[in-house]
Design a protein around this motif. Structure first.
Motif, PDB file in Angstrom:
ATOM      1  N   LEU A   1       0.764  -1.160   0.041  1.00 29.85           N
ATOM      2  CA  LEU A   1       0.072  -0.199  -0.210  1.00 29.85           C
ATOM      3  C   LEU A   1       0.817   1.332   0.040  1.00 29.85           C
ATOM      4  CD1 LEU A   1      -2.945  -0.912   2.445  1.00 29.85           C
ATOM      5  CD2 LEU A   1      -3.041  -0.342  -0.034  1.00 29.85           C
ATOM      6  N   ALA A   2       2.033   1.209   0.573  1.00 30.34           N
ATOM      7  CA  ALA A   2       2.732   2.298   0.791  1.00 30.34           C
ATOM      8  C   ALA A   2       3.360   2.953  -0.740  1.00 30.34           C
ATOM      9  CB  ALA A   2       4.238   2.030   1.485  1.00 30.34           C
ATOM     10  N   PRO A   3       3.871   1.973  -1.724  1.00 29.79           N
ATOM     11  CA  PRO A   3       4.204   2.586  -3.020  1.00 29.79           C
ATOM     12  C   PRO A   3       2.913   2.923  -3.865  1.00 29.79           C
ATOM     13  CG  PRO A   3       4.627   0.233  -3.110  1.00 29.79           C
ATOM     14  CD  PRO A   3       4.542   0.815  -1.409  1.00 29.79           C
ATOM     15  N   LEU A   4       1.823   2.300  -3.567  1.00 30.32           N
ATOM     16  CA  LEU A   4       0.607   2.822  -4.174  1.00 30.32           C
ATOM     17  C   LEU A   4       0.181   4.248  -3.600  1.00 30.32           C
ATOM     18  CD1 LEU A   4      -1.570  -0.533  -4.100  1.00 30.32           C
ATOM     19  CD2 LEU A   4      -0.280   0.636  -6.039  1.00 30.32           C
ATOM     20  N   MET A   5       0.259   4.352  -2.446  1.00 31.89           N
ATOM     21  CA  MET A   5      -0.409   5.817  -2.002  1.00 31.89           C
ATOM     22  C   MET A   5       0.910   6.697  -2.393  1.00 31.89           C
ATOM     23  SD  MET A   5      -1.010   4.619   1.855  1.00 31.89           S
ATOM     24  CE  MET A   5      -1.368   6.345   2.482  1.00 31.89           C
ATOM     25  N   LEU A   6       2.077   6.531  -2.483  1.00 30.77           N
ATOM     26  CA  LEU A   6       3.160   7.097  -3.073  1.00 30.77           C
ATOM     27  C   LEU A   6       2.666   7.733  -4.407  1.00 30.77           C
ATOM     28  CD1 LEU A   6       5.959   8.827  -2.648  1.00 30.77           C
ATOM     29  CD2 LEU A   6       6.975   6.644  -3.513  1.00 30.77           C
ATOM     30  N   ALA A   7       2.290   6.562  -5.255  1.00 33.53           N
ATOM     31  CA  ALA A   7       1.946   7.037  -6.557  1.00 33.53           C
ATOM     32  C   ALA A   7       0.902   7.729  -6.797  1.00 33.53           C
ATOM     33  CB  ALA A   7       1.699   5.626  -7.544  1.00 33.53           C
ATOM     34  N   LEU A   8      -0.234   7.860  -5.845  1.00 28.82           N
ATOM     35  CA  LEU A   8      -1.332   8.580  -5.838  1.00 28.82           C
ATOM     36  C   LEU A   8      -1.017   9.967  -5.628  1.00 28.82           C
ATOM     37  CD1 LEU A   8      -4.641   8.499  -6.442  1.00 28.82           C
ATOM     38  CD2 LEU A   8      -4.787   8.063  -3.703  1.00 28.82           C
ATOM     39  N   CYS A   9      -0.326  10.164  -4.692  1.00 33.61           N
ATOM     40  CA  CYS A   9       0.162  11.589  -4.225  1.00 33.61           C
ATOM     41  C   CYS A   9       1.023  12.175  -5.502  1.00 33.61           C
ATOM     42  CB  CYS A   9       1.098  11.561  -2.928  1.00 33.61           C
ATOM     43  SG  CYS A   9       0.058  11.222  -1.707  1.00 33.61           S
ATOM     44  N   ARG A  10       1.822  11.307  -6.096  1.00 32.14           N
ATOM     45  CA  ARG A  10       2.712  11.875  -7.037  1.00 32.14           C
ATOM     46  C   ARG A  10       1.559  12.289  -8.335  1.00 32.14           C
ATOM     47  NH1 ARG A  10       6.902  14.801  -8.373  1.00 32.14           N
ATOM     48  NH2 ARG A  10       7.807  14.165 -10.283  1.00 32.14           N
ATOM     49  N   PHE A  11       0.544  11.616  -8.507  1.00 32.93           N
ATOM     50  CA  PHE A  11      -0.311  11.929  -9.212  1.00 32.93           C
ATOM     51  C   PHE A  11      -0.968  13.171  -8.996  1.00 32.93           C
ATOM     52  CE2 PHE A  11      -4.580  12.303 -11.403  1.00 32.93           C
ATOM     53  CZ  PHE A  11      -4.340  11.763 -12.659  1.00 32.93           C
ATOM     54  N   GLY A  12      -1.210  13.477  -7.715  1.00 35.75           N
ATOM     55  CA  GLY A  12      -1.644  14.693  -7.405  1.00 35.75           C
ATOM     56  C   GLY A  12      -0.789  15.940  -7.627  1.00 35.75           C
ATOM     57  N   GLN A  13       0.555  15.656  -7.398  1.00 41.22           N
ATOM     58  CA  GLN A  13       1.338  16.651  -7.768  1.00 41.22           C
ATOM     59  C   GLN A  13       1.281  17.299  -9.339  1.00 41.22           C
ATOM     60  OE1 GLN A  13       5.321  15.203  -6.200  1.00 41.22           O
ATOM     61  NE2 GLN A  13       5.297  16.699  -4.876  1.00 41.22           N
ATOM     62  N   GLY A  14       1.446  16.070 -10.046  1.00 44.20           N
ATOM     63  CA  GLY A  14       1.364  16.431 -11.292  1.00 44.20           C
ATOM     64  C   GLY A  14       0.099  16.998 -11.911  1.00 44.20           C
TER      65      GLY A  14
END
Length: 433
Positions: free
Chosen positions: A125-138
């Motif tokens: 779940l940790a890398p998945l949540m990281l990916a979601l936040c990175r999407f929000g940044q972009g």
């Protein structure tokens, strides 16, 4: 800022509202992009130094780094979506309101990254949540850039459009300087183990302060004169993105690939170089970050110079010259990076100076072909599509090429990008740049 040469009329679009002063305009365009790019580059730095260990610990070092760069690339695929959504409201509602929303989107995503648990705490779940936040940044940055450029250029007096358009671009080197500098300072006050354990969270959470400053500045400005005229003349369109794709496809295609070298060169000189220095050349974390801090200063100085040179000699001439020299400089990548720390500094010096000359005028160049009623949408989409093709996978591709074929192929990759951009500059009509 040369405010003495700009004497605005007493009211905005005849409605009794005072126009923004040059200082307000330039500060608002600079501070917003500084905050956005600080958030963006904090992630890029952590993607090299921290995230492979915390979020992808079960892989070998090279695979973990490539996985980290894969999450880094997610933001670039989110940016065109942000450009479409924020561009729609920027061309319908106004530049000011949309820029505030974009800043909040980016800021919240960044702060949440600083609060995420690691892989050891919650597993996959940790890398998945990281990916979601990175999407929000972009997504947030996709709406930020175009609005900031328009805030500056649509308030510019005659003969100073490139100078004004340089200020939002200046946010990139300032953001890079702050992001690299924060990690460099942290390593002076804590061990590398402490940084990996908890210290890496500080830059992400501390961005709250920068966001607050950015919001305060953005909320103090009024709408741009050109957009206000579009409102008064009822020139706004119902769905800006449809008009862009119906009537400005050629401009979008040419502009997207004209900016290809802008993105490839930058991410080779920053994210890839940082990973190369630490993982391959054996440079310490602190020394590798110092290279990046040094490069950001040169990047900022040449970006400022580009604003003046673009107004004096024209954007087209500056883009042509910088693109040609960046292509030739590709052949120096392997010998310089193979020459130790001195060669690394030489590569950074030349690369960032050349890149700044290109980057300083690319913002105004991408906004120029589009009419006011769809300019936010059109310029944002082209800039962020260029990010997909030029930046999203640049650190990944460069790392893979270097690992499988050698450093010289990283140079050939940059050369190919320069040739594509050069063809597009020649294909663009003079009035379109």
């Amino acid at each position: 800022m040369d405010a003495t040469n700009f004497v605005p009329p007493a009211t905005a679009a005849g409605r009794g509202r005072p126009l923004n002063s040059p200082a307000q305009v330039l500060l608002a365009s600079l501070i917003g992009t500084t905050v956005e790019f600080f958030d963006f580059y904090v992630y890029a730095t952590a993607a090299v130094l921290v995230f492979p260990t915390l979020f992808f610990p079960n892989s070998d070092p090279t695979t973990a780094l490539l996985a980290s760069f894969a999450t880094f690339s997610i933001a670039f695929f989110a940016r065109p979506l942000g450009a479409i959504v924020f561009g729609h409201f920027g061309d319908k509602v106004g530049r000011k309101t949309t820029l505030v929303a974009a800043l909040l989107t980016m800021g919240i995503s960044t702060v949440v990254i600083g609060l995420l648990p690691s892989y050891h705490q919650i597993g996959v779940l940790a890398p998945l949540m990281l990916a979601l936040c990175r999407f929000g940044q972009g997504f947030g940055l996709g709406g930020e850039w175009g609005g900031a450029v328009l805030l500056a250029t649509e308030n510019a007096p005659d003969g100073k459009r490139n100078w004004y358009g340089m200020f939002p671009q200046l946010g990139a080197p300032v953001g890079l300087f702050l992001a690299s500098g924060v990690f460099w300072l942290l390593l002076h006050f804590m061990s590398q183990d402490a940084l990996l354990s908890w210290g890496w969270r500080i830059p992400f959470i501390a961005s709250i302060a920068l966001i607050a400053i950015g919001l305060w500045v953005r909320l103090s400005i009024t709408e741009t004169p050109e957009f206000q005229k579009a409102i008064d003349k009822a020139e706004r369109v119902s769905v800006p993105v449809l008009e862009v794709f119906r009537h400005h496809k050629r401009n979008m295609a040419i502009s997207t690939f004209m900016a290809l070298i802008t993105f490839v060169a930058f991410y080779i000189c920053t994210a890839y170089l940082l990973s190369y220095n630490v993982k391959v050349a054996g440079v310490s974390f602190r020394d590798a970050l110092l290279v990046q801090v040094y490069g950001s200063v040169l990047f900022g100085l040449s970006t400022i110079a580009a604003g003046k040179l673009g107004d004096r000699f024209g954007r087209r001439a500056l883009l042509l010259g910088s693109t040609i020299i960046l292509g030739l400089f590709s052949f120096a990548l392997e010998p310089l990076l193979s020459a130790g720390l001195v060669g690394i500094y030489a590569f950074t010096t030349v690369g960032m100076l050349l890149f700044g000359l290109n980057y300083g005028v690319i913002g105004a160049a991408l906004a120029a072909p589009f009419p006011t009623r769809v300019r936010y949408t059109g310029s944002s989409i082209t800039f962020n599509m260029a990010g997909i093709f030029g930046a999203s996978l640049a650190p990944y591709i460069a790392t893979w090429l270097q690992a499988n074929f050698g450093l010289s192929y990283v140079g050939y990759y940059q050369l190919a990008a320069a040739l594509v951009s050069l063809l597009c500059i020649f294909a663009a009509r003079k009035a379109e740049i």
